[in-house]
Motif scaffolding. Sequence first.
Motif, PDB file in Angstrom:
ATOM      1  N   LEU A   9      40.834  53.267  36.465  1.00 36.26           N
ATOM      2  CA  LEU A   9      41.549  53.358  37.589  1.00 36.26           C
ATOM      3  C   LEU A   9      43.115  53.492  37.126  1.00 36.26           C
ATOM      4  CD1 LEU A   9      40.114  51.527  40.378  1.00 36.26           C
ATOM      5  CD2 LEU A   9      39.773  53.971  39.727  1.00 36.26           C
ATOM      6  N   GLN A  10      43.768  54.860  37.361  1.00 31.80           N
ATOM      7  CA  GLN A  10      45.190  54.879  36.662  1.00 31.80           C
ATOM      8  C   GLN A  10      46.034  54.504  37.877  1.00 31.80           C
ATOM      9  OE1 GLN A  10      46.338  55.481  33.915  1.00 31.80           O
ATOM     10  NE2 GLN A  10      44.424  56.203  32.715  1.00 31.80           N
ATOM     11  N   HIS A  11      47.173  53.781  37.638  1.00 36.57           N
ATOM     12  CA  HIS A  11      48.092  52.932  38.705  1.00 36.57           C
ATOM     13  C   HIS A  11      47.411  51.906  39.180  1.00 36.57           C
ATOM     14  CE1 HIS A  11      50.387  56.774  37.936  1.00 36.57           C
ATOM     15  NE2 HIS A  11      49.927  57.431  38.955  1.00 36.57           N
ATOM     16  N   CYS A  12      46.497  52.238  40.017  1.00 33.47           N
ATOM     17  CA  CYS A  12      45.828  51.117  40.641  1.00 33.47           C
ATOM     18  C   CYS A  12      46.934  49.855  41.256  1.00 33.47           C
ATOM     19  CB  CYS A  12      44.698  50.439  39.529  1.00 33.47           C
ATOM     20  SG  CYS A  12      43.508  49.468  39.866  1.00 33.47           S
ATOM     21  N   GLN A  13      47.953  50.326  41.765  1.00 34.04           N
ATOM     22  CA  GLN A  13      48.898  49.636  41.859  1.00 34.04           C
ATOM     23  C   GLN A  13      48.672  48.438  43.054  1.00 34.04           C
ATOM     24  OE1 GLN A  13      53.022  50.586  40.999  1.00 34.04           O
ATOM     25  NE2 GLN A  13      52.520  52.660  42.017  1.00 34.04           N
ATOM     26  N   LEU A  14      47.780  48.622  43.996  1.00 39.03           N
ATOM     27  CA  LEU A  14      47.840  47.609  45.032  1.00 39.03           C
ATOM     28  C   LEU A  14      46.516  47.105  44.955  1.00 39.03           C
ATOM     29  CD1 LEU A  14      49.420  49.809  47.888  1.00 39.03           C
ATOM     30  CD2 LEU A  14      50.305  47.681  46.686  1.00 39.03           C
ATOM     31  N   ALA A  15      45.714  46.954  43.943  1.00 38.50           N
ATOM     32  CA  ALA A  15      44.502  46.568  43.759  1.00 38.50           C
ATOM     33  C   ALA A  15      44.581  44.637  44.322  1.00 38.50           C
ATOM     34  CB  ALA A  15      43.903  46.388  42.450  1.00 38.50           C
ATOM     35  N   SER A  16      43.730  44.094  44.928  1.00 40.40           N
ATOM     36  CA  SER A  16      43.456  42.900  45.348  1.00 40.40           C
ATOM     37  C   SER A  16      42.760  42.008  44.433  1.00 40.40           C
ATOM     38  CB  SER A  16      42.966  42.828  46.708  1.00 40.40           C
ATOM     39  OG  SER A  16      41.428  43.047  46.512  1.00 40.40           O
ATOM     40  N   ALA A  17      42.711  40.632  44.421  1.00 39.33           N
ATOM     41  CA  ALA A  17      42.110  39.990  43.427  1.00 39.33           C
ATOM     42  C   ALA A  17      40.822  40.108  43.482  1.00 39.33           C
ATOM     43  CB  ALA A  17      42.358  38.326  43.695  1.00 39.33           C
ATOM     44  N   ALA A  18      40.025  40.468  44.800  1.00 36.22           N
ATOM     45  CA  ALA A  18      38.503  40.452  44.944  1.00 36.22           C
ATOM     46  C   ALA A  18      38.022  42.101  44.182  1.00 36.22           C
ATOM     47  CB  ALA A  18      38.255  40.774  46.424  1.00 36.22           C
ATOM     48  N   GLN A  19      39.205  42.990  44.289  1.00 33.67           N
ATOM     49  CA  GLN A  19      38.691  44.195  43.685  1.00 33.67           C
ATOM     50  C   GLN A  19      38.758  44.158  42.463  1.00 33.67           C
ATOM     51  OE1 GLN A  19      41.821  46.722  45.984  1.00 33.67           O
ATOM     52  NE2 GLN A  19      40.574  47.432  47.266  1.00 33.67           N
ATOM     53  N   PHE A  20      39.836  43.372  41.700  1.00 35.26           N
ATOM     54  CA  PHE A  20      39.671  43.013  40.219  1.00 35.26           C
ATOM     55  C   PHE A  20      38.338  42.328  39.822  1.00 35.26           C
ATOM     56  CE2 PHE A  20      44.322  43.692  40.216  1.00 35.26           C
ATOM     57  CZ  PHE A  20      44.269  44.578  39.235  1.00 35.26           C
ATOM     58  N   ARG A  21      37.948  41.361  40.542  1.00 28.50           N
ATOM     59  CA  ARG A  21      36.637  40.919  40.380  1.00 28.50           C
ATOM     60  C   ARG A  21      35.519  41.842  40.180  1.00 28.50           C
ATOM     61  NH1 ARG A  21      39.301  36.333  43.247  1.00 28.50           N
ATOM     62  NH2 ARG A  21      38.310  37.186  45.347  1.00 28.50           N
ATOM     63  N   LYS A  22      35.549  42.836  41.188  1.00 25.15           N
ATOM     64  CA  LYS A  22      34.627  43.827  41.360  1.00 25.15           C
ATOM     65  C   LYS A  22      34.430  44.706  40.128  1.00 25.15           C
ATOM     66  CE  LYS A  22      31.339  45.695  43.847  1.00 25.15           C
ATOM     67  NZ  LYS A  22      30.027  44.812  44.294  1.00 25.15           N
ATOM     68  N   MET A  23      35.845  45.350  39.758  1.00 25.46           N
ATOM     69  CA  MET A  23      35.999  46.065  38.552  1.00 25.46           C
ATOM     70  C   MET A  23      35.341  45.368  37.537  1.00 25.46           C
ATOM     71  SD  MET A  23      39.439  47.813  39.461  1.00 25.46           S
ATOM     72  CE  MET A  23      40.605  46.803  40.151  1.00 25.46           C
ATOM     73  N   SER A  24      35.523  44.127  37.294  1.00 28.27           N
ATOM     74  CA  SER A  24      35.029  43.676  36.078  1.00 28.27           C
ATOM     75  C   SER A  24      33.542  43.489  35.963  1.00 28.27           C
ATOM     76  CB  SER A  24      35.537  42.115  36.184  1.00 28.27           C
ATOM     77  OG  SER A  24      35.364  41.358  35.126  1.00 28.27           O
ATOM     78  N   LYS A  25      32.756  43.360  37.183  1.00 32.29           N
ATOM     79  CA  LYS A  25      31.511  43.261  37.045  1.00 32.29           C
ATOM     80  C   LYS A  25      31.044  44.737  36.934  1.00 32.29           C
ATOM     81  CE  LYS A  25      30.260  39.007  38.474  1.00 32.29           C
ATOM     82  NZ  LYS A  25      30.094  38.072  37.466  1.00 32.29           N
ATOM     83  N   LEU A  26      31.738  45.769  37.297  1.00 37.98           N
ATOM     84  CA  LEU A  26      31.154  47.011  37.015  1.00 37.98           C
ATOM     85  C   LEU A  26      31.538  47.619  35.747  1.00 37.98           C
ATOM     86  CD1 LEU A  26      31.975  48.581  40.418  1.00 37.98           C
ATOM     87  CD2 LEU A  26      29.905  47.776  39.774  1.00 37.98           C
ATOM     88  N   GLY A  27      32.359  46.995  34.987  1.00 37.02           N
ATOM     89  CA  GLY A  27      32.929  47.602  33.631  1.00 37.02           C
ATOM     90  C   GLY A  27      33.992  48.459  33.737  1.00 37.02           C
ATOM     91  N   MET A  28      34.623  48.310  34.737  1.00 37.88           N
ATOM     92  CA  MET A  28      35.819  49.581  35.014  1.00 37.88           C
ATOM     93  C   MET A  28      37.049  48.975  34.220  1.00 37.88           C
ATOM     94  SD  MET A  28      35.328  50.181  38.959  1.00 37.88           S
ATOM     95  CE  MET A  28      36.372  51.842  39.163  1.00 37.88           C
ATOM     96  N   CYS A  29      37.950  49.931  33.591  1.00 39.30           N
ATOM     97  CA  CYS A  29      39.375  49.444  33.227  1.00 39.30           C
ATOM     98  C   CYS A  29      40.528  49.759  34.231  1.00 39.30           C
ATOM     99  CB  CYS A  29      39.480  50.422  31.841  1.00 39.30           C
ATOM    100  SG  CYS A  29      38.206  50.148  30.574  1.00 39.30           S
ATOM    101  N   VAL A  30      41.577  49.246  33.892  1.00 40.20           N
ATOM    102  CA  VAL A  30      42.723  49.637  34.748  1.00 40.20           C
ATOM    103  C   VAL A  30      43.721  50.055  33.865  1.00 40.20           C
ATOM    104  CG1 VAL A  30      42.230  48.291  36.631  1.00 40.20           C
ATOM    105  CG2 VAL A  30      43.501  47.198  34.911  1.00 40.20           C
TER     106      VAL A  30
END
Length: 547
Positions: free
Chosen positions: A380-401
């Motif tokens: 996810l490029q910029h991804c400026q307003l991600a919440s803590a819950a969204q970061f936890r989810k991205m981590s599980k899915l193997g996404m990068c920011v």
Amino acid sequence: MANTKVFSAHKVYTMNPSRPEVSHVAVREGKILGAGSLDELSGWGEFDLDNRFKNKIIMPGFVEGHAHAMEGTLWRNVYVGWFDRMDPNGRLWPGAKSLDNVLQRLSEANVQLSDETKPLSGWSLDPIYLGNKRVTRQDLDKVSASRPIGILHASGHILNVNSKGLELAGLLKPGINHPGIPLGPDGLPTGELYGPDAMTPVGVHVGFDRSMTDCDEQGLRDYAKLCVSSGVTTSTDLAARLTDASVDMMLRVTGEPEFPACIVPLRIFFGMSPKELIDYVIQLKSMSTDRLSLGRVKAVLDGSIQGFSARLNWPGYYNGSPNGLWYTSPEQLSELYLLALKNGVQVHTHTNGDQAIQLSIETLEAALRQAPSFDHRFTLQHCQLASAAQFRKMSKLGMCVNLFANHHYYWGDEHYSRTVGPEKAERMNACKTAVDSKVNMAIHSDAPVTPLAPLFTAWCAVNRLTASGRVQGSHECISVSDALYAITLGAAYTLHMDHEIGSIEVGKRADFAILEADPYENDPETLRDITVWGTVQSGRVFEAIKS
Ligand SMILES: [Zn+2]
């Protein structure tokens, strides 16, 4: 002459945890033969010792994970931004601090242009810093009423033109009814144009043509000069159309013996169906060279926060502006993600608002259920307003920011008071949360939106100071070493290139940033002041141009 060169340095910071700090690095065939003491490296046989960096710091070459090579092309226009900025030839342009300054700078350029029909183009205008005063066609007519004039805003999403520019586009008339073309009290367009729909037809008359996001030949060479002066040895070009002609040009220019960087252009998801696009980038990938890495896709989901076109979750914009725009439909995104995963093609997605981030996460999760993929590194490029819950989810899915750390400095005060309000402003570009959630993170400039300068970007992530000098969201400040990781290995990982670049270790490409001061031993508040001497790319030495 030996075929091995050993560089000595005051210190070599490798980013390789097994030997983080050494005194020498040996280079053979453009690659790193070893990092260690001179004694250890002599075991590889004959070498030439190069002491020119003996008082300097060697770091892995910086990796800019989100920038646009069009910055090189833009410098042929007049710079009218509010902040001081260095051009490709090392000349520092002082910021234009008022509308009068902007007009004066344009007038100086106007008298230098002999051909009366040639357009005059400026870039990086930011009305936020001019007291939110809107620039009108009448303002620009004071510079010249006979020559077409256009100024692109810093965001890239708004264009101001003079009366001649409107006239040439057939728009200097009453009765225009278009949301991107505001009208003045006289019923004629004010000269301010919003969005590609309104900008494109006028842009061609004022020096900004349709393919503006593609750099040209000279622009690419000029962009590479900016890479050298900022310590960058690998840079993305994150929204390229990559037509046959532009790919040919990029292959040729990056293949020139003195071209000093590796460029990684991503094909923008625009003007092709997902199927056509995936087939196209697979074909492009096979054309990659050591200095032009092809085969990735960039999708754009929403707009910008300061332009109120980002998609926000409830409760929306602090000043009550309506929610932003979807630039790609959810259906298209879902088709793209699924096809990309099935074909092993990586997608980077522009998301600013938390609603756009959520859509990307949910779409990827659904696609992964149909096409499981263990190392996709969708970013996810910029991804400026991600919440803590969204970061936890991205981590599980193997996404990068790849977070837009520079935003705090440039627009942080505005975000706090106008766009997203104090609470979301303090959690924007949540670098610490990304690190704690174990989401692989890069940080970026989005040049030409803000200047290409990874040490400045690292400074922004470490200090989170706004232009007015406030610390915004101290909880999200990161350490110097996390920030330096983000501009080297962190960014390399988002491009699937961490096996080649991002650290100084045996077998990797000999890409170094050469610094005049030690980023670890100085006050973190001075990180942005460190002078970059230049770079080494594939073992070739490039000194930054000083004016
Ligand atoms: Zn961008």
